[in-house]
Design an enzyme around this catalytic site. Structure first.
Site, PDB file in Angstrom:
ATOM      1  N   GLY A 259      -5.841 -29.252  13.605  1.00  0.00           N
ATOM      2  CA  GLY A 259      -4.851 -28.180  13.636  1.00  0.00           C
ATOM      3  C   GLY A 259      -5.334 -26.985  12.849  1.00  0.00           C
ATOM      4  O   GLY A 259      -5.542 -27.066  11.635  1.00  0.00           O
TER       5      GLY A 259
ATOM      6  N   SER B 225      -5.965 -22.303   6.409  1.00  0.00           N
ATOM      7  CA  SER B 225      -6.274 -23.471   5.582  1.00  0.00           C
ATOM      8  C   SER B 225      -7.774 -23.750   5.552  1.00  0.00           C
ATOM      9  O   SER B 225      -8.302 -24.210   4.527  1.00  0.00           O
ATOM     10  CB  SER B 225      -5.513 -24.702   6.074  1.00  0.00           C
ATOM     11  OG  SER B 225      -5.895 -25.062   7.377  1.00  0.00           O
TER      12      SER B 225
ATOM     13  N   ASP C  29      -8.715 -27.888  17.290  1.00  0.00           N
ATOM     14  CA  ASP C  29      -7.440 -27.384  17.788  1.00  0.00           C
ATOM     15  C   ASP C  29      -7.441 -27.478  19.302  1.00  0.00           C
ATOM     16  O   ASP C  29      -8.503 -27.414  19.937  1.00  0.00           O
ATOM     17  CB  ASP C  29      -7.227 -25.932  17.348  1.00  0.00           C
ATOM     18  CG  ASP C  29      -5.760 -25.522  17.376  1.00  0.00           C
ATOM     19  OD1 ASP C  29      -5.132 -25.537  16.303  1.00  0.00           O
ATOM     20  OD2 ASP C  29      -5.236 -25.202  18.462  1.00  0.00           O
TER      21      ASP C  29
ATOM     22  N   HIS D  13       1.796 -33.022  15.168  1.00  0.00           N
ATOM     23  CA  HIS D  13       2.907 -33.657  14.445  1.00  0.00           C
ATOM     24  C   HIS D  13       3.726 -34.593  15.335  1.00  0.00           C
ATOM     25  O   HIS D  13       4.778 -35.084  14.923  1.00  0.00           O
ATOM     26  CB  HIS D  13       3.824 -32.626  13.791  1.00  0.00           C
ATOM     27  CG  HIS D  13       3.095 -31.627  12.942  1.00  0.00           C
ATOM     28  ND1 HIS D  13       2.135 -32.000  12.031  1.00  0.00           N
ATOM     29  CD2 HIS D  13       3.177 -30.270  12.872  1.00  0.00           C
ATOM     30  CE1 HIS D  13       1.662 -30.920  11.434  1.00  0.00           C
ATOM     31  NE2 HIS D  13       2.275 -29.862  11.924  1.00  0.00           N
TER      32      HIS D  13
END
Length: 243
Positions: free
Chosen positions: A59, A72, A89, A133
């Site tokens: 991600g 991140s 991703d 998720h």
């Protein structure tokens, strides 16, 4: 030392010693603010900060926009000064590649794709799941990637609040639902103690033998990999001593 040299030294020491929360804020990373993960990450990762680690994050962010995301990854690059940072991703994020950061496009549950990534990156020291998720994806990614993690490595799962959200395959009604990520990882706690099981001819699983610690925080889980060979003081060959 001149004033200019003192200012340079101050700036160098400030940047060198910034904590992870400060680094997250300066990079626009939501691991602090939208979430409150960075103090936990820092406590678990500080000992690796100056090591030549390999980090793989699932991600990248920014959804379908090729120019957005990667906050991140840049945060990890700054924190791990000698680390190599890889991200995957479902969308193309190749424009975010830079020195010590490389991205790959593909699904977190596509084993063929993941194998190709690992051939490039090498076995990671750290894997972070900040992907879809979706509970099914979280569990499947762990099953595919945890065996590829280096011995002594750390696997992290973020945003496990979706374990309670039906749109992601979660369940707020049956808190024992085995298909949620929370309950999958809760079940692995038994692996820590498999030496104590009173089951005749019990055969240890891969997780029994290779998980040495699991730590749960609000919406965040850390799983440590290592040789789980610490013997029981009361049970041998699945039987209690002197019985």
């Amino acid at each position: 030392m001149s004033l200019f040299q003192k200012l340079r030294l101050f700036r160098y020491n400030y940047i060198k010693n910034r904590n992870l929360t400060d680094i997250a804020i300066s990079n626009g990373c939501d691991k602090w603010g939208a979430h409150f993960y960075t103090p936990h990450y820092e406590s678990h990762f500080e000992s690796l900060r100056n090591e030549k680690i390999i980090l793989l994050e699932i991600g990248i962010g920014g959804y379908s926009n090729i120019n957005y995301g990667g906050a991140s990854l840049r945060m990890w690059k700054e924190f791990f000064k000698k680390g190599k940072i890889y991200g995957i991703d479902i969308y193309d994020k190749s424009k975010l590649d830079e020195k010590r950061i490389k991205t790959f496009q593909g699904s977190q549950v596509d084993n063929y794709f993941l194998e190709k990534v690992l051939k490039t990156s090498g076995c990671p020291d750290i894997i972070i799941d900040d992907g879809s998720h979706i509970n099914e994806h979280i569990i499947e990614s762990f099953k595919l990637l945890f065996p590829k993690l280096k011995n002594g490595g750390i696997y992290v799962v973020e945003d496990v609040q979706t374990s309670y959200w039906p749109d992601y395959g979660g369940d707020s009604e049956n808190l024992d639902n085995p298909d949620t990520a929370i309950n999958f990882f809760k079940s692995l706690v038994h692996s820590l103690n498999y030496q104590e099981l009173l089951i005749e001819e019990y055969q240890p699983t891969y997780y029994d033998q290779n998980i040495i610690s699991i730590q749960f925080y609000h919406n965040l889980i850390f799983i440590y990999k290592g040789s789980n060979d610490e013997p029981s003081n009361m049970v041998i060959n699945n039987r209690i001593l002197n019985k």
